[in-house]
Design a protein around this motif. Structure first.
Motif, PDB file in Angstrom:
ATOM      1  N   LYS A  58       0.825  -1.212   0.000  1.00 17.55           N
ATOM      2  CA  LYS A  58       0.000   0.000   0.000  1.00 17.55           C
ATOM      3  C   LYS A  58       0.863   1.267   0.000  1.00 17.55           C
ATOM      4  O   LYS A  58       0.702   2.139  -0.847  1.00 17.55           O
ATOM      5  CB  LYS A  58      -0.946  -0.008   1.208  1.00 17.55           C
ATOM      6  N   THR A  59       1.764   1.360   0.977  1.00 15.38           N
ATOM      7  CA  THR A  59       2.628   2.535   1.064  1.00 15.38           C
ATOM      8  C   THR A  59       3.563   2.620  -0.136  1.00 15.38           C
ATOM      9  O   THR A  59       3.793   3.710  -0.688  1.00 15.38           O
ATOM     10  CB  THR A  59       3.454   2.493   2.363  1.00 15.38           C
ATOM     11  N   ALA A  62       1.660   4.134  -3.057  1.00 16.02           N
ATOM     12  CA  ALA A  62       1.447   5.571  -2.905  1.00 16.02           C
ATOM     13  C   ALA A  62       2.729   6.351  -3.194  1.00 16.02           C
ATOM     14  O   ALA A  62       2.711   7.373  -3.901  1.00 16.02           O
ATOM     15  CB  ALA A  62       0.946   5.875  -1.498  1.00 16.02           C
ATOM     16  N   ILE A 122       0.218  12.126   1.730  1.00 18.84           N
ATOM     17  CA  ILE A 122       0.126  10.689   1.987  1.00 18.84           C
ATOM     18  C   ILE A 122      -0.042  10.489   3.488  1.00 18.84           C
ATOM     19  O   ILE A 122       0.841  10.826   4.279  1.00 18.84           O
ATOM     20  CB  ILE A 122       1.391   9.956   1.492  1.00 18.84           C
ATOM     21  N   PHE A 151      -3.924  10.731  -0.262  1.00 20.97           N
ATOM     22  CA  PHE A 151      -3.787   9.281  -0.352  1.00 20.97           C
ATOM     23  C   PHE A 151      -3.851   8.731   1.078  1.00 20.97           C
ATOM     24  O   PHE A 151      -2.942   8.963   1.878  1.00 20.97           O
ATOM     25  CB  PHE A 151      -2.449   8.871  -0.981  1.00 20.97           C
ATOM     26  N   ILE A 153      -3.895   5.546   3.664  1.00 16.72           N
ATOM     27  CA  ILE A 153      -3.414   4.164   3.733  1.00 16.72           C
ATOM     28  C   ILE A 153      -3.826   3.598   5.084  1.00 16.72           C
ATOM     29  O   ILE A 153      -3.554   4.201   6.130  1.00 16.72           O
ATOM     30  CB  ILE A 153      -1.884   4.107   3.580  1.00 16.72           C
TER      31      ILE A 153
END
Length: 344
Positions: A58-59, A62, A122, A151, A153
């Motif tokens: 996921k990270t 991004a 993020i 974004f 997460i």
């Protein structure tokens, strides 16, 4: 790429060193990669919400999007990275996030990167944010949507308030399959000159439970402690996973319905310093897979596992909780299926 473990950059984590730099290189998330690749071609990114188990990319995804949009030169001025588990209060939204989001930027390609006319924030571990902070963030998103993209997460999408989630394009990240894990680990071992036999590779895949970041971290730790030849035993020692024979011995003591024997095994586990929460997890797997335990008995035992795990989180004594689990397991195994009732 020079081997990290033999280079002067040896302070860097191995999983960071081998983190994919482009969205297309993210492992196994085919649907996510396909949609995001098309989005990158238009450079018109919506607000996004990435959710799923830890260590699934996921990270990484991004960060890769941000790097592909802005390149190394504009990245620092156009991208704000925050870990919401540290910065989770409403004051962070009102100051740091709002101040960054409110400033408009220009557009135009630079250094071969598209550099669209917006910035990116993020927010990692966004499910750690308080509800008040999330509500404040919703208003910030509405006010500055033309100049800033968010974004989010998280591991648990249910902890994100619906008004926030509904403003984002959602992407679910799946746990990685064993074959994908083994393939990536084998590649890293080849690049770093590490020797991992088939049994050790299987063990690493098993104890990581679909979390590639965790697997690479275990590999890095084992390489630092034991050298380039890494065995299955080395990986278990680094990971903190309790040896299967120790967990099996405790389960067998419970099945023998001998309290003195079970108490002795519980004391031995505590004396070894094993985490009881980890023992509960491994015992759970054994109980669920046991063919000689009825479904009713499994339900009764697992209910006690859940209660003990909650008590451990609240700070209860590990010895007493594990002893309680052992005695409850023995009692459940003594009861015949026909003796169960809703009141038990």
């Amino acid at each position: 790429m020079a081997p990290l473990l033999q280079s002067s950059q040896n302070s860097m984590c191995l999983y960071v060193y081998f983190r994919p730099k482009q969205v297309k290189d993210v492992a196994q998330q085919d649907e996510v990669v396909r949609v995001l690749t098309n989005t990158l071609e238009t450079t018109n990114c919506p607000h996004m919400l990435f959710y799923g188990p830890p260590g699934t990319g996921k990270t990484t995804t991004a960060l890769a999007i941000a790097h592909q949009l802005f390149g190394p030169e504009l990245y620092k001025s156009r991208v704000l990275e925050l870990n919401a588990s540290d910065d989770h209060g409403i004051n962070v939204v009102r100051t740091k996030i709002k101040n960054f989001a409110s400033v408009a930027v220009g557009s135009g390609c630079q250094g071969g990167y598209p550099c669209p006319p917006y910035k990116i924030i993020i927010l990692d571990e966004a499910d750690s944010m308080t509800e008040d902070a999330q509500n404040a963030l919703r208003r910030t998103m509405e006010s500055y949507s033309k100049v800033t993209r968010f974004f989010f997460i998280c591991n648990y999408i249910g902890r994100i308030i619906e008004p926030l989630a509904s403003r984002c394009a959602k992407f679910r990240f799946k746990p990685l399959m064993d074959e994908v894990m083994r393939s990536r680990i084998s590649y890293i071992c080849k690049e770093e000159g590490l020797n991992l036999d088939p049994k050790a590779l299987l063990t690493l895949s098993s104890i990581s439970q679909g979390d590639l970041r965790r697997a690479i971290t275990y590999l890095h730790g084992a390489a630092r402690l034991f050298g380039s030849s890494i065995s299955s035993k080395n990986l278990i020692r680094v990971s903190g996973v309790i040896p299967g024979e120790d967990a099996q011995t405790l389960f067998s003591a419970c099945k023998s319905v001998n309290f003195d024997l079970a108490e002795k095994e519980v004391g031995s586990i505590i004396a070894e310093g094993y985490p009881v929460s980890q023992m509960l997890s491994q015992l759970y797997d054994m109980v669920v897979e046991a063919d000689d335990v009825s479904d009713e008995q499994k339900a009764r035992i697992c209910k006690k596992f859940a209660e003990a795990d909650k008590c451990l989180v609240d700070g209860a004594d590990e010895y007493l909780q594990l002893l309680g689990v052992a005695s409850n397991t023995m009692r459940a195994l003594c009861i015949m299926p026909q003796e169960f009732s809703f009141g038990n």
